[in-house]
Design a protein around this motif. Sequence first.
Motif, PDB file in Angstrom:
ATOM      1  N   VAL A  18       0.662  -1.277  -0.537  1.00 14.34           N
ATOM      2  CA  VAL A  18      -0.201   0.565   0.244  1.00 14.34           C
ATOM      3  C   VAL A  18       0.666   1.537   0.089  1.00 14.34           C
ATOM      4  O   VAL A  18       0.636   2.309  -0.384  1.00 14.34           O
ATOM      5  CB  VAL A  18      -0.834  -0.087   1.122  1.00 14.34           C
ATOM      6  CG1 VAL A  18      -1.345   1.138   0.733  1.00 14.34           C
ATOM      7  CG2 VAL A  18      -2.139  -0.917   1.220  1.00 14.34           C
ATOM      8  N   ILE A  19       1.744   1.852   1.116  1.00 13.41           N
ATOM      9  CA  ILE A  19       2.595   2.286   0.748  1.00 13.41           C
ATOM     10  C   ILE A  19       3.542   2.539  -0.152  1.00 13.41           C
ATOM     11  O   ILE A  19       3.784   3.891  -0.599  1.00 13.41           O
ATOM     12  CB  ILE A  19       3.460   2.816   1.974  1.00 13.41           C
ATOM     13  CG1 ILE A  19       2.555   3.078   3.616  1.00 13.41           C
ATOM     14  CG2 ILE A  19       4.302   3.933   2.619  1.00 13.41           C
ATOM     15  CD1 ILE A  19       1.650   3.209   3.793  1.00 13.41           C
ATOM     16  N   ARG A  20       4.416   1.928  -0.769  1.00 11.22           N
ATOM     17  CA  ARG A  20       5.494   1.903  -1.605  1.00 11.22           C
ATOM     18  C   ARG A  20       5.175   2.403  -2.453  1.00 11.22           C
ATOM     19  O   ARG A  20       6.019   3.258  -2.616  1.00 11.22           O
ATOM     20  CB  ARG A  20       5.722   0.714  -1.872  1.00 11.22           C
ATOM     21  CG  ARG A  20       7.407   0.414  -2.418  1.00 11.22           C
ATOM     22  CD  ARG A  20       8.346  -0.832  -2.336  1.00 11.22           C
ATOM     23  NE  ARG A  20       9.509  -0.723  -2.842  1.00 11.22           N
ATOM     24  CZ  ARG A  20       9.812  -1.726  -3.913  1.00 11.22           C
ATOM     25  NH1 ARG A  20       8.993  -3.057  -4.195  1.00 11.22           N
ATOM     26  NH2 ARG A  20      10.455  -1.336  -4.510  1.00 11.22           N
ATOM     27  N   PRO A  21       3.888   2.018  -3.280  1.00 13.08           N
ATOM     28  CA  PRO A  21       3.149   2.882  -4.254  1.00 13.08           C
ATOM     29  C   PRO A  21       3.937   4.140  -3.929  1.00 13.08           C
ATOM     30  O   PRO A  21       3.783   5.057  -5.467  1.00 13.08           O
ATOM     31  CB  PRO A  21       2.517   2.392  -5.383  1.00 13.08           C
ATOM     32  CG  PRO A  21       1.970   1.217  -3.768  1.00 13.08           C
ATOM     33  CD  PRO A  21       3.013   1.592  -3.115  1.00 13.08           C
TER      34      PRO A  21
ATOM     35  N   MET B 159      -1.764  14.330  -6.159  1.00 18.01           N
ATOM     36  CA  MET B 159      -2.761  14.915  -5.452  1.00 18.01           C
ATOM     37  C   MET B 159      -3.052  16.318  -5.855  1.00 18.01           C
ATOM     38  O   MET B 159      -2.263  17.162  -5.725  1.00 18.01           O
ATOM     39  CB  MET B 159      -3.072  14.119  -4.802  1.00 18.01           C
ATOM     40  CG  MET B 159      -4.461  14.429  -4.074  1.00 18.01           C
ATOM     41  SD  MET B 159      -5.032  14.312  -2.400  1.00 18.01           S
ATOM     42  CE  MET B 159      -3.429  15.144  -1.677  1.00 18.01           C
ATOM     43  N   LEU B 160      -3.952  17.034  -5.777  1.00 20.88           N
ATOM     44  CA  LEU B 160      -4.248  18.447  -5.799  1.00 20.88           C
ATOM     45  C   LEU B 160      -3.390  18.980  -6.956  1.00 20.88           C
ATOM     46  O   LEU B 160      -3.954  20.076  -6.959  1.00 20.88           O
ATOM     47  CB  LEU B 160      -3.256  18.576  -4.601  1.00 20.88           C
ATOM     48  CG  LEU B 160      -3.914  18.346  -3.241  1.00 20.88           C
ATOM     49  CD1 LEU B 160      -2.710  18.656  -2.035  1.00 20.88           C
ATOM     50  CD2 LEU B 160      -5.546  18.152  -2.809  1.00 20.88           C
TER      51      LEU B 160
ATOM     52  N   ILE C 108      -3.800   6.209  -5.551  1.00 22.89           N
ATOM     53  CA  ILE C 108      -2.821   5.197  -6.375  1.00 22.89           C
ATOM     54  C   ILE C 108      -3.408   5.450  -7.257  1.00 22.89           C
ATOM     55  O   ILE C 108      -2.451   6.313  -8.310  1.00 22.89           O
ATOM     56  CB  ILE C 108      -2.842   3.791  -5.516  1.00 22.89           C
ATOM     57  CG1 ILE C 108      -2.177   3.659  -3.812  1.00 22.89           C
ATOM     58  CG2 ILE C 108      -1.686   3.202  -7.288  1.00 22.89           C
ATOM     59  CD1 ILE C 108      -1.893   2.354  -3.625  1.00 22.89           C
ATOM     60  N   PHE C 109      -4.002   5.022  -7.879  1.00 22.62           N
ATOM     61  CA  PHE C 109      -4.242   4.988  -9.252  1.00 22.62           C
ATOM     62  C   PHE C 109      -4.847   6.034 -10.298  1.00 22.62           C
ATOM     63  O   PHE C 109      -4.342   6.294 -11.227  1.00 22.62           O
ATOM     64  CB  PHE C 109      -4.475   3.770  -9.730  1.00 22.62           C
ATOM     65  CG  PHE C 109      -4.545   2.517  -9.151  1.00 22.62           C
ATOM     66  CD1 PHE C 109      -2.736   1.946  -9.983  1.00 22.62           C
ATOM     67  CD2 PHE C 109      -4.338   1.430  -8.324  1.00 22.62           C
ATOM     68  CE1 PHE C 109      -2.557   0.725  -9.514  1.00 22.62           C
ATOM     69  CE2 PHE C 109      -3.682   0.408  -7.837  1.00 22.62           C
ATOM     70  CZ  PHE C 109      -2.489   0.032  -8.686  1.00 22.62           C
TER      71      PHE C 109
END
Lengths: 237, 293, 363
Positions: free
Chosen positions: B82-85, C1-2, C324-325
């Motif tokens: 979760v964190i690494r990306p 983001m943002l 993330i994506f």
Amino acid sequence: MTALLEMEAVHAGYGQTSVLHGVSLSVPDGSVVSLLGANGAGKTTTLRAITGGVRWTGDIRFGGRSLRRMSTEDVVRGGIAHVPEGRGILTELTVDENLRLGSHLRRDTKEVRKDYDRVFEYFPVLKERRGLSASTLSGGEQQMLALARAFLMKPRLMLLDEPSLGLAPMIVRSIFEIIRSINQSSRVTVLLVEQNARIALDLSTRAYVLEVGRVAVEGESEELQGKESVRRSYLGY
Amino acid sequence: MQAFLQQVVSGIAIGGIFASLALALVLIYNAMGLVNFAQGEMAMLATFVAYALISRGMSYWIAFPVTLVLAFGGGVVIQRVVIRPVERAPILTLVIITLGLATLLNGLAGFMFGYVPRSFPSAFSAQTIDLLGVFISYRDLGVIVVSGLVLLAVYLLLQHTTVGLTLRAAAHHPEASRLLGVQVSWMLGLGWGLAAAVGAVSGIMVAPILLLEPNMMQSIIIYAFAAAVLGGIESPLGAVVGGLTVGVTVNLAGAYIPFVGGDLQLAVGLAIIIVVLIIRPNGLFGRAATRRV
Amino acid sequence: MLQRIRGAPPRYWLVGVVVLFFVGFPTVISSFLASEWAQALILAIAIMGLNILVGYSGQLSLGHGAFMALGAYTSAILAHHFKMDIVATIPIAGLLTGLVGFVFGIPALRLSALYLALATFALAVVTPSLIKRPAGLTGGVQGIILTQPDPPGFAQSAYGFLTGTAMTSDQWIYYICLFCALILFWFAWNLVRHRPGRAMRAIRDGEVAAAASGVNIAGYKTLAFGISAFYAGIAGALFALATGFVSPDTFPVSLSIQLLVGAVVGGLASIPGPLLGAIFAYFLPIESSQWVPSQSWIPDQIASTVKNAGPAVTYGAVLILIMIFAPNGIVGLVYRGYVALNRRLRGAADRETGQMPPNPQTV
């Protein structure tokens, strides 16, 4: 003499801007080679390419093995100690902890102990300051710590990025003496980036002069020192 | 006076629990300049794992270390997946992700174990002993001892082992550490694993007091925030001092300030956070420099 | 983001279609569904407020549920204890909450982004127990029950004239919410296009540079806090109106998280984002909790667990995956699709110009 490090047509840069436009150089095993040039010529980037701190194309071989796609950690573990611009001192840690990080990957405990003795012989001040925070050291002492730490990594090749930067001439002289001694008695090959061409050429056997990302001049150090035209247009003294 | 001391001692016991969770927060803060909003939920899930092991017949003292190992592994996996990306993403992105993680873990626990509160065994009896006129339960003593041992273990690991040295190096100077052969990305994973294990201790210690259910840590994490902020969020020692201080303060406020009583103790935690952040944002032991704001 | 979504000028016809849709919608659906959509609009208003704070000014609040609670209780207390017309309390609740938000923004100036997130999160967790304390005023755990207003005569007759059916109280409330939402979205759109919006974005993208170009950092940051809280206050008051009931447990920390999910899913720093995000964040738990028990093959016990745990799992997973994506949310995805389509339509010639695509990691 066989080449320990070879770079062939290396291009490298940051994001959209490219800094190196096809640099080729060769560092013979056991030698000291200096890399000279003006600010922004790509000296630091060349060193960073070797240890994977910047993306590059072309080929870099160390001891016959290509360093392509290797992480910084793996290159370093392969036997290259890189003292970066600004010396890379971990100021949150003590002097001793900085030194221990240098030797933390080594398993030859006896040798390590001997190397510590050597280091404190070279730099007695570090022994006095062992328990202090590295942030309390002066610039010269930090440079000594960086060099000592690199030595403790027991590398085959040391990359030194401007060890003279910001130091008093006397300290510079003693530091360069120690570099020479490390090179000669411990058979550590050195690639030295310097602004101070005179002192670098005194120490090295071979030199390359970079100009905007390309090798402009290369040759034996003595030869470059002798040539008035080279000295005036590239080395500035 | 005796009643007062009684409150102080039980405050120290609960403070030890806050300190463990606060220490977990400090570990991750030091590794990447991030407050892990999922720390409490990670501890809660680990406590459920311990519960599952114990209820399948494993003895408490075997289940305890097994849980810590599993929590460690879970922490590493979370960091990798979760964190690494998003390691290099802006801090707000990271905060939102840990918050998402908290929500996700809370839901997963509810999904697997339901929302019915369960009683969780304690290794220590509730009997009390008379210590110089103050009655202390074995349970409180046990909590103090276990928390103390954990904090000591983390201290020794960080300050007196090579792994601890490389962990601290990677946290403070990732680039320079890489050049010394430290595998920085794995160090972050290790930091998360360590934090998860330390946090798990707080969950296991607090579960017998609060009853185990998915929202168990929701108030504890606030006290842990308060403890970490009070101690200076980058200081492990600060987390311990902060945890004990918050534990005692909250307990005394609950007992002696009629307005606070039992139900506004959490507001005391909030007040500590806000007052410290405004008056002394670096806490008791923090340095003035902030990284990565 | 943002980062700002550049290009893509507002499509006025699209705005018109959306407004007409929301105006006409309750005439064809049940009164109950209208009240659900009213709730979604309320959420959209609160999320727009959060969006102004997080998306445009770069300050992360995890405690906007607390501002909603303040708005809701202001409205409920004025209506219940002081017998005011509940509709008239809405602007008062908004202004009071906005003022409190503005004042809250002053100490917030001293905090780093991380500490602000931490403090507001703690506030959100503590809010329910803070509400319970002054029981005489807030009704304690029981909360306050409100009578929902009947539609006034003019609305009754207009609605009857257009649809031929009587207007219910729920439909009237829906239109109040829609009215507020339209004004507030329009206001937000104007805000971000003009000087304050530019100043806030400049601050978000780098305080030092913004200060160097003469932006009043403290002023605009607290202003953003105030405006954002004003939106949350209005949303809270509408929430009290629409549910006819306020209690401490209607404002748990998960409400703040729901707002954040909506803001992130829709797309931060965009005007349509909050609406899309609100629809997602409001209907996801409702739909999933209705769908699961309706499936007879799922055992009852599991179904009830899923009903309880489902929203949290989905919210959490969605937050992580989006960050993330697709850090720019639905709006970002749509915009990216629009750009890709455009490029394909215009053919390969465009590619030769060598224009760099915007770097997704720049903030």
